[in-house]
Design a protein around this motif. Sequence first.
Motif, PDB file in Angstrom:
ATOM      1  N   THR A   1      36.726 -35.113-102.445  1.00 25.80           N
ATOM      2  CA  THR A   1      37.231 -34.296-101.342  1.00 25.80           C
ATOM      3  C   THR A   1      38.207 -33.244-101.857  1.00 25.80           C
ATOM      4  O   THR A   1      38.128 -32.074-101.466  1.00 25.80           O
ATOM      5  N   ALA A   2      39.120 -33.645-102.727  1.00 27.25           N
ATOM      6  CA  ALA A   2      40.074 -32.697-103.301  1.00 27.25           C
ATOM      7  C   ALA A   2      39.341 -31.589-104.049  1.00 27.25           C
ATOM      8  O   ALA A   2      39.685 -30.406-103.918  1.00 27.25           O
TER       9      ALA A   2
ATOM     10  N   LYS B   1      44.718 -40.620-101.976  1.00 24.00           N
ATOM     11  CA  LYS B   1      44.903 -39.366-101.245  1.00 24.00           C
ATOM     12  C   LYS B   1      46.372 -39.076-100.977  1.00 24.00           C
ATOM     13  O   LYS B   1      46.844 -37.960-101.209  1.00 24.00           O
TER      14      LYS B   1
ATOM     15  N   VAL C   1      37.880 -29.113-101.619  1.00 21.78           N
ATOM     16  CA  VAL C   1      38.911 -28.224-101.090  1.00 21.78           C
ATOM     17  C   VAL C   1      39.275 -27.173-102.136  1.00 21.78           C
ATOM     18  O   VAL C   1      39.400 -25.979-101.816  1.00 21.78           O
TER      19      VAL C   1
ATOM     20  N   ASN D   1      47.598 -33.377 -95.429  1.00 14.80           N
ATOM     21  CA  ASN D   1      46.223 -33.772 -95.132  1.00 14.80           C
ATOM     22  C   ASN D   1      45.306 -32.725 -95.761  1.00 14.80           C
ATOM     23  O   ASN D   1      45.781 -31.703 -96.265  1.00 14.80           O
ATOM     24  N   TRP D   2      44.011 -32.991 -95.758  1.00 19.47           N
ATOM     25  CA  TRP D   2      43.073 -32.093 -96.447  1.00 19.47           C
ATOM     26  C   TRP D   2      43.064 -30.691 -95.828  1.00 19.47           C
ATOM     27  O   TRP D   2      42.983 -29.695 -96.549  1.00 19.47           O
TER      28      TRP D   2
ATOM     29  N   ASP E   1      38.386 -39.629-102.847  1.00 21.88           N
ATOM     30  CA  ASP E   1      39.474 -38.672-102.657  1.00 21.88           C
ATOM     31  C   ASP E   1      39.371 -37.524-103.653  1.00 21.88           C
ATOM     32  O   ASP E   1      39.626 -36.363-103.296  1.00 21.88           O
TER      33      ASP E   1
END
Length: 150
Positions: free
Chosen positions: A126-127, A64, A130, A84-85, A123
């Motif tokens: 999650t990326a 991340k 987003v 951060n996200w 990660d």
Amino acid sequence: MTRPLPAPGLPGILNGSIPPGIYHLPPTEALTDARTDAPTDVMARAAEADWRGARLRLTGVHDKAAFLDRCATDLEFPEWFGRNWDALADCLTDLSWWGSGKFRGYLLLAEDWETFRKAAPGDARTAEAVLHDAVEYWASTDSPLVVLLG
């Protein structure tokens, strides 16, 4: 969420016949014709079509922190980017930092995505979430966002 880039490939994205989304870029085959579309060619073709493009080079990115650092560097995020996200989401839904002018669309080419995904699957998920939310945010505007995972 992510799917292969359908025919006619990059020209379909640039002319709007392929809807905004996150697409896997074919690794070795040409997107439309007899030539292979290297990242610089993808960016050149996007610019010719009045799209704002950026390359996110993920070679050597395995977590991340490195991913967010590379986003900050390659995408030239503003100084307020918090690494951060949530800050990534903020930058991708407010593209005012991404140059002045009106573009027909925004194209983000994430190079070496598969290596990053294998090194940091959580990660990468999650990326990708987003990125998906950002694509959805811009989908109904005059300047959509499209992400190509190479």
